[in-house]
Design an enzyme around this catalytic site. Structure first.
Site, PDB file in Angstrom:
ATOM      1  N   ASP A 299     -81.193  33.751 -13.526  1.00  0.00           N
ATOM      2  CA  ASP A 299     -81.064  33.423 -14.703  1.00  0.00           C
ATOM      3  C   ASP A 299     -81.476  33.798 -15.998  1.00  0.00           C
ATOM      4  O   ASP A 299     -81.934  33.791 -16.811  1.00  0.00           O
ATOM      5  CB  ASP A 299     -81.299  30.808 -14.629  1.00  0.00           C
TER       6      ASP A 299
ATOM      7  N   GLU B 107     -88.533  28.296  -6.979  1.00  0.00           N
ATOM      8  CA  GLU B 107     -86.461  27.486  -6.717  1.00  0.00           C
ATOM      9  C   GLU B 107     -85.888  27.756  -5.190  1.00  0.00           C
ATOM     10  O   GLU B 107     -84.774  27.847  -5.550  1.00  0.00           O
ATOM     11  CB  GLU B 107     -85.783  27.717  -7.666  1.00  0.00           C
TER      12      GLU B 107
ATOM     13  N   TYR C 186     -84.690  19.198 -15.008  1.00  0.00           N
ATOM     14  CA  TYR C 186     -83.923  18.313 -16.399  1.00  0.00           C
ATOM     15  C   TYR C 186     -83.238  17.442 -16.003  1.00  0.00           C
ATOM     16  O   TYR C 186     -82.405  17.653 -16.635  1.00  0.00           O
ATOM     17  CB  TYR C 186     -83.162  20.238 -15.897  1.00  0.00           C
TER      18      TYR C 186
ATOM     19  N   GLU D 203     -91.698  23.638 -14.853  1.00  0.00           N
ATOM     20  CA  GLU D 203     -90.795  23.739 -16.473  1.00  0.00           C
ATOM     21  C   GLU D 203     -89.737  22.407 -16.163  1.00  0.00           C
ATOM     22  O   GLU D 203     -89.237  20.955 -15.743  1.00  0.00           O
ATOM     23  CB  GLU D 203     -89.230  24.923 -15.298  1.00  0.00           C
TER      24      GLU D 203
HETATM   25  C1  GCB Z   1     -84.411  26.811 -13.599  1.00  0.00           C
HETATM   26  C2  GCB Z   1     -84.735  27.579 -13.537  1.00  0.00           C
HETATM   27  C3  GCB Z   1     -84.476  29.041 -14.501  1.00  0.00           C
HETATM   28  C4  GCB Z   1     -83.683  29.202 -15.313  1.00  0.00           C
HETATM   29  C5  GCB Z   1     -83.905  27.920 -15.764  1.00  0.00           C
HETATM   30  C6  GCB Z   1     -82.471  27.032 -16.392  1.00  0.00           C
HETATM   31  O1  GCB Z   1     -84.391  25.968 -12.890  1.00  0.00           O
HETATM   32  O2  GCB Z   1     -86.120  27.919 -12.543  1.00  0.00           O
HETATM   33  O3  GCB Z   1     -85.245  30.604 -14.213  1.00  0.00           O
HETATM   34  O4  GCB Z   1     -83.247  30.254 -16.746  1.00  0.00           O
HETATM   35  O5  GCB Z   1     -83.646  26.447 -14.327  1.00  0.00           O
HETATM   36  O6  GCB Z   1     -83.061  27.182 -17.896  1.00  0.00           O
HETATM   37  O7  GCB Z   1     -81.264  26.808 -16.068  1.00  0.00           O
END
Ligand code: GCB
Length: 602
Positions: free
Chosen positions: A162, A416, A471, A507
């Site tokens: 991403d 990941e 997330y 994250e």
């Molecule tokens: C993740 C990835 C990261 C993305 C992020 C997102 O899990 O490790 O590279 O940018 O999520 O914002 O979706």
């Protein structure tokens, strides 16, 4: 030729920087064998920089394949009898280097340095034509991976990460000299014994013929005063009343490695190092024996116009913002950063998790998002033994470059990967083993994807720290922070009770459009980002095994186009031009109070 020591000007070595404007052409415009003469066209590209955003022509931005860089270089007159070396700090993702009509180096891997030994192909005082082909093509056997497809007469590229696939000469290019008899590599490892520091060192030399060169090491303190001296290519130096390298206080010594011929110093090369230890014990990560709580971010090398080109002004400013917001650490998501970044982290005492470019070893995520039956991630047709060998080579180059940086406290072998899928263990166990063999002094981790849970992840027992990217409240249950709080706490407690390892949140974050406000804390608003982070922080403070928090992301960054992205990923706490969103103030209040200890620890 792979490279170890960063080129430096020393008493025995000269250094010329080749950055600036280079002639530039796409392979589609350059004609056959473009290295044999002056590059076609009138374009010039900045080095270091990604080439993608420099021009207004979309054909350049979206180009898939080789691009050509060219300039002329004069070897200084005074270099007769010296070894002449060309150094590329990064060519993303693969390069072929020509001096006049001859290939002098080829390298695969976009974020680690390589050298070309030109001693036998150039002459002191004379000029040569330097032409470099740089390819941005990714495949199932490159790190990171990607796929090139043919669409009519165009090549198109897709990838599993991403962030925008910026390419080009992203870091400095140097021409330097070394003596023929020289220091080739230096390894420094440190221990602490009471008030003393023990410095275990090893100096590799070349060009000494069959005789063994006399090696001397001298240790200088931060003021340049010599505090120890010793002979021998390997050994241990004891520093009484040592100044430790500490988070927030990056005290550095220099180990000056010298090759002697009688009394004459034939070569001299200084390596900055810090005396510090890192250890995982129980559910804590200790730096110098003290529990350390990580605060900070996953970052990117990403700025307007330059793309992934190293920029010292942004480096200074980003570190200044880290200090302002109270962050004590970051992760080099999702590739090794310019070595200058680690050098400044060393000096300022910023703690770094050093990550490889292995992002996207995961076909399950794509399957999950498109609703198609997932392709197996690990198979002869997808990620296979050749991928693993490329990954191993990347680890060798990364650890060779970064092993002496005290700021680096942990290796992150991948971001990941599909670590709950059949084949993950066979793929990763040898790589984790290799990492430990190359560097037994640092803990090892992998940033875990949400599909790999505490009960189905196949790698966790091989790792020292459980690093989680999660997330809840964003990708899952968007906007429902109440449910997210329950789910997050449930998951963290399950990892803790099942595996008994420290947990680092590598994250967590929410896309946020700067200037969008809402009294209801709606997703995408600045209020939501703050509320989301505050919720995660409440949970971290309730779960004792959590040893740190790194928000995704430090700043907004460019991605490929897609319906989930608005001119890039907007999870930055700062905008792409480094202005704070309101969440920055929330973090600042929490982290300036935190320092290096968990808020709930007294
Ligand atoms: C993740 C990835 C990261 C993305 C992020 C997102 O899990 O490790 O590279 O940018 O999520 O914002 O979706």
């Amino acid at each position: 030729m792979s490279a170890h020591l960063k080129p430096r000007a020393t008493a025995t070595r000269d250094l010329i920087n080749l950055d600036g404007l280079w002639r530039f052409a796409l392979d589609t415009e350059a004609g056959p064998e473009p290295w044999t003469g002056r590059l076609a066209g009138t374009r010039e590209a900045a080095v270091p920089a990604s080439y993608n955003d420099l021009f207004t022509d979309r054909a350049v931005r979206d180009h898939v394949g080789l691009v050509w860089y060219q300039r002329s270089v004069r070897v200084p007159r005074g270099w007769a009898g010296e070894r002449v070396v060309l150094r590329f700090e990064a060519a993303t993702h693969a390069a072929v280097v020509y001096v006049d009509d001859a290939v002098v180096a080829e390298h695969v891997g976009g974020y680690t340095p390589f050298d070309a030994d030109l001693t036998d192909v150039v002459r002191p005082g004379e000029e040569f034509r330097l032409t470099v082909g740089v390819s941005n093509e990714l495949s199932n056997v490159t790190i990171p991976p990607g796929t090139v497809t043919i669409d009519g007469d165009r090549k198109k590229q897709s990838y599993l990460h991403d962030f925008y696939n910026y390419a080009g000469l992203h870091r400095s290019v140097w021409l330097h000299s070394t003596p023929a008899t020289r220091v080739d590599d230096v390894t420094v490892r440190t221990r602490i014994e009471g008030a003393a520091g023990l410095v275990d060192y090893r100096v590799d030399t070349s060009g000494t013929g069959s005789g063994t060169a006399d090696v001397r090491v001298r240790i200088l303190d931060q003021d340049g005063r010599q505090v120890a001296e010793q002979h021998g290519a390997t050994g241990t130096v004891r520093l009484d009343d040592v100044h430790l390298w500490q988070p927030g206080r990056g005290y550095l010594y220099d180990l000056v490695a010298e090759v002697l011929d009688g009394d004459a110093v034939v070569d001299s090369y200084p390596v900055p190092f810090g005396v510090r230890t890192v250890e995982v014990r129980g559910t804590q990560l200790l730096i110098n024996g003290e529990p350390f709580y990580f605060t900070g971010f996953g970052k990117h090398e990403d700025t307007p116009v330059r793309g992934k080109g190293h920029d010292p002004a942004y480096l200074v400013h980003d570190f200044e913002l880290l200090r302002w917001v109270g962050a004590n650490s970051f992760r080099t998501a999702h590739y090794p950063y310019a070595e200058e970044v680690l050098e400044l982290a060393d000096r300022l005492g910023i703690v770094v998790i050093d990550e490889t470019a292995a992002v996207g070893i995961n076909l399950a995520v794509q399957g999950g998002l498109t609703g198609k039956a997932p392709t197996p991630t690990f198979s002869p047709e997808t990620f296979n033994d050749s991928t693993r060998e490329a990954h191993a080579q990347h680890l060798r180059e990364l650890i060779a470059r970064d092993k002496n940086h005290p700021s680096v406290v942990m290796w992150c072998v991948a971001n990941e990967p599909s670590s709950n899928e059949a084949g993950a263990r066979e793929y990763f166990e040898p790589l984790i083993g290799l990492t430990r063999e190359l560097d037994p002094t640092r803990p090892v981790t992998i940033a875990n994807v949400m599909f790999a849970t505490y009960s189905n992840d196949l790698l966790v027992d091989l790792l020292d720290v459980v690093s989680l990217n999660r997330y809840y409240g964003w990708y899952l249950g968007t906007g429902d922070l109440e449910a997210a709080e329950r789910q997050l706490e449930g998951e963290l407690r399950a990892w803790a009770s099942t595996h008994g390892k420290p947990i680092l949140m590598t994250e967590y974050g929410a896309d946020t459009m700067p200037g969008l406000h809402s009294v209801w804390e709606q997703p995408w608003s600045e209020e939501f980002q703050s509320a989301y982070l505050a919720m995660y922080h409440r949970v971290f403070d309730r779960v004792p095994e959590v040893i740190g928090e790194q928000v995704w992301n430090f700043a907004d960054f460019q991605t490929s186009d897609g319906i989930h992205r608005v001119d890039g990923n907007r999870k930055g706490v700062f905008t792409r031009d480094r202005r704070p969103k309101s969440a920055a103030h929330h973090l600042r209040a929490r982290w300036t109070a935190t320092g290096t200890r968990k808020p709930t620890d007294s």
